[in-house]
Write a protein that holds these residues in place. Structure first.
Motif, PDB file in Angstrom:
ATOM      1  N   UNK A  86       6.055   9.620  10.819  1.00 38.10           N
ATOM      2  CA  UNK A  86       6.562   8.255  10.709  1.00 38.10           C
ATOM      3  C   UNK A  86       6.971   8.055   9.255  1.00 38.10           C
ATOM      4  N   UNK A  87       8.265   7.814   9.005  1.00 38.21           N
ATOM      5  CA  UNK A  87       8.746   7.677   7.634  1.00 38.21           C
ATOM      6  C   UNK A  87       9.263   6.274   7.396  1.00 38.21           C
ATOM      7  N   UNK A  88       8.827   5.697   6.296  1.00 39.24           N
ATOM      8  CA  UNK A  88       9.237   4.354   5.907  1.00 39.24           C
ATOM      9  C   UNK A  88       8.268   3.302   6.413  1.00 39.24           C
ATOM     10  N   UNK A  89       8.284   2.164   5.745  1.00 36.16           N
ATOM     11  CA  UNK A  89       7.344   1.078   6.047  1.00 36.16           C
ATOM     12  C   UNK A  89       7.465   0.606   7.495  1.00 36.16           C
ATOM     13  N   UNK A  90       8.684   0.432   7.990  1.00 34.18           N
ATOM     14  CA  UNK A  90       8.870  -0.086   9.360  1.00 34.18           C
ATOM     15  C   UNK A  90       8.267   0.869  10.390  1.00 34.18           C
ATOM     16  N   UNK A  91       8.508   2.162  10.243  1.00 34.42           N
ATOM     17  CA  UNK A  91       7.969   3.147  11.194  1.00 34.42           C
ATOM     18  C   UNK A  91       6.452   3.230  11.096  1.00 34.42           C
ATOM     19  N   UNK A  92       5.924   3.164   9.894  1.00 32.05           N
ATOM     20  CA  UNK A  92       4.466   3.213   9.704  1.00 32.05           C
ATOM     21  C   UNK A  92       3.829   1.957  10.303  1.00 32.05           C
ATOM     22  N   UNK A  93       4.463   0.814  10.134  1.00 36.94           N
ATOM     23  CA  UNK A  93       3.943  -0.434  10.713  1.00 36.94           C
ATOM     24  C   UNK A  93       3.914  -0.350  12.234  1.00 36.94           C
ATOM     25  N   UNK A 106       0.802  -1.227   0.000  1.00 41.18           N
ATOM     26  CA  UNK A 106       0.000   0.000   0.000  1.00 41.18           C
ATOM     27  C   UNK A 106       0.831   1.272   0.000  1.00 41.18           C
ATOM     28  N   UNK A 107       1.932   1.276   0.751  1.00 43.01           N
ATOM     29  CA  UNK A 107       2.740   2.475   0.945  1.00 43.01           C
ATOM     30  C   UNK A 107       4.040   2.391   0.149  1.00 43.01           C
ATOM     31  N   UNK A 108       4.487   3.542  -0.354  1.00 35.82           N
ATOM     32  CA  UNK A 108       5.810   3.636  -0.956  1.00 35.82           C
ATOM     33  C   UNK A 108       6.852   3.398   0.130  1.00 35.82           C
ATOM     34  N   UNK A 109       8.021   2.916  -0.238  1.00 34.96           N
ATOM     35  CA  UNK A 109       9.070   2.601   0.738  1.00 34.96           C
ATOM     36  C   UNK A 109       9.442   3.805   1.602  1.00 34.96           C
ATOM     37  N   UNK A 110       9.424   5.008   1.029  1.00 37.86           N
ATOM     38  CA  UNK A 110       9.797   6.217   1.771  1.00 37.86           C
ATOM     39  C   UNK A 110       8.583   7.054   2.174  1.00 37.86           C
ATOM     40  N   UNK A 111       7.422   6.433   2.235  1.00 49.10           N
ATOM     41  CA  UNK A 111       6.185   7.144   2.589  1.00 49.10           C
ATOM     42  C   UNK A 111       6.290   7.770   3.971  1.00 49.10           C
ATOM     43  N   UNK A 112       5.495   8.831   4.170  1.00 44.35           N
ATOM     44  CA  UNK A 112       5.460   9.536   5.452  1.00 44.35           C
ATOM     45  C   UNK A 112       4.014   9.600   5.932  1.00 44.35           C
ATOM     46  N   UNK A 113       3.810   9.273   7.209  1.00 46.09           N
ATOM     47  CA  UNK A 113       2.513   9.432   7.856  1.00 46.09           C
ATOM     48  C   UNK A 113       2.681  10.461   8.964  1.00 46.09           C
ATOM     49  N   UNK A 114       1.771  11.438   9.002  1.00 44.59           N
ATOM     50  CA  UNK A 114       1.753  12.440  10.071  1.00 44.59           C
ATOM     51  C   UNK A 114       0.449  12.274  10.838  1.00 44.59           C
ATOM     52  N   UNK A 161       0.586   4.789  -1.599  1.00 47.67           N
ATOM     53  CA  UNK A 161       0.432   5.962  -0.736  1.00 47.67           C
ATOM     54  C   UNK A 161       1.821   6.526  -0.478  1.00 47.67           C
ATOM     55  N   UNK A 162       2.037   7.773  -0.918  1.00 40.92           N
ATOM     56  CA  UNK A 162       3.316   8.454  -0.698  1.00 40.92           C
ATOM     57  C   UNK A 162       3.301   9.216   0.611  1.00 40.92           C
ATOM     58  N   UNK A 163       2.124   9.736   0.975  1.00 42.67           N
ATOM     59  CA  UNK A 163       1.999  10.428   2.259  1.00 42.67           C
ATOM     60  C   UNK A 163       0.559  10.368   2.736  1.00 42.67           C
ATOM     61  N   UNK A 164       0.429  10.430   4.045  1.00 44.06           N
ATOM     62  CA  UNK A 164      -0.866  10.452   4.721  1.00 44.06           C
ATOM     63  C   UNK A 164      -0.751  11.378   5.894  1.00 44.06           C
ATOM     64  N   UNK A 165      -1.664  12.322   5.974  1.00 41.48           N
ATOM     65  CA  UNK A 165      -1.740  13.219   7.131  1.00 41.48           C
ATOM     66  C   UNK A 165      -3.134  13.120   7.703  1.00 41.48           C
ATOM     67  N   UNK A 166      -3.217  12.888   9.020  1.00 41.28           N
ATOM     68  CA  UNK A 166      -4.505  12.730   9.696  1.00 41.28           C
ATOM     69  C   UNK A 166      -4.687  13.922  10.630  1.00 41.28           C
ATOM     70  N   UNK A 167      -5.782  14.670  10.408  1.00 37.95           N
ATOM     71  CA  UNK A 167      -6.048  15.870  11.193  1.00 37.95           C
ATOM     72  C   UNK A 167      -7.526  15.943  11.534  1.00 37.95           C
ATOM     73  N   UNK A 168      -7.839  16.667  12.647  1.00 32.22           N
ATOM     74  CA  UNK A 168      -9.257  16.854  12.998  1.00 32.22           C
ATOM     75  C   UNK A 168      -9.980  17.721  11.972  1.00 32.22           C
TER      76      UNK A 168
END
Length: 154
Positions: free
Chosen positions: A86-93, A72-80, A147-154
């Protein structure tokens, strides 16, 4: 609290087989005819079908397991989320696993729009976290069907 888990409503969203393209099995019950939830579930399924495949697949597994994230995620994807990145698959997992271990929650997409090239999905999130229920916006950037990036906000 910006994390959300796919519960019984989200389990039913990918009944057109697209989740299987990412190796995700469908789970959850299907209400029979006359179910009071049937009209809402039909709307939920229609909205899910309109989402790009990696986003629909994300909501199918989010809150359950981090298995299959590299599909689902690119190897260097970022989640905020909640002020952290959280950058990279391991951190996102790790982020996904820690969130699902800490909270029990359900998420239901209620609206979607495209803003500056990103897909923004508004979800109604309920669970055992402070501030529940809450509507959160999940802002996805897709690159090459991941998914290259995901940001979750209210």
């Amino acid at each position: 609290m910006s994390t959300a888990r796919s519960g019984s409503c989200a389990d039913e969203h990918l009944d057109d087989g697209r989740a299987h393209q990412h190796g995700l099995a469908q789970r959850g019950h299907r209400p029979g005819p006359g179910s009071k939830h049937q009209p809402q579930q039909q709307k939920d399924r229609a909205m899910q079908r309109d989402l790009p495949l990696p986003i629909a697949a994300y909501f199918a597994i989010h809150g359950r397991s981090s298995a299959g994230l590299d599909d689902l995620f690119a190897q260097d994807a970022v989640v905020k989320d909640e002020g952290h990145s959280y950058q990279g698959i391991a951190a996102i997992a790790r982020w996904m696993d820690e969130s699902s271990a800490k909270y029990d929650f359900t998420t239901r997409p209620v609206a979607t729009e495209t803003v500056d090239g990103a897909t923004v999905v508004t979800c109604h999130v309920t669970g055992n976290f402070p501030g529940s229920p809450v509507d959160l916006r999940y802002r996805f950037q897709i690159d090459r069907d991941k998914i290259a990036s995901l940001e979750i906000v209210p």
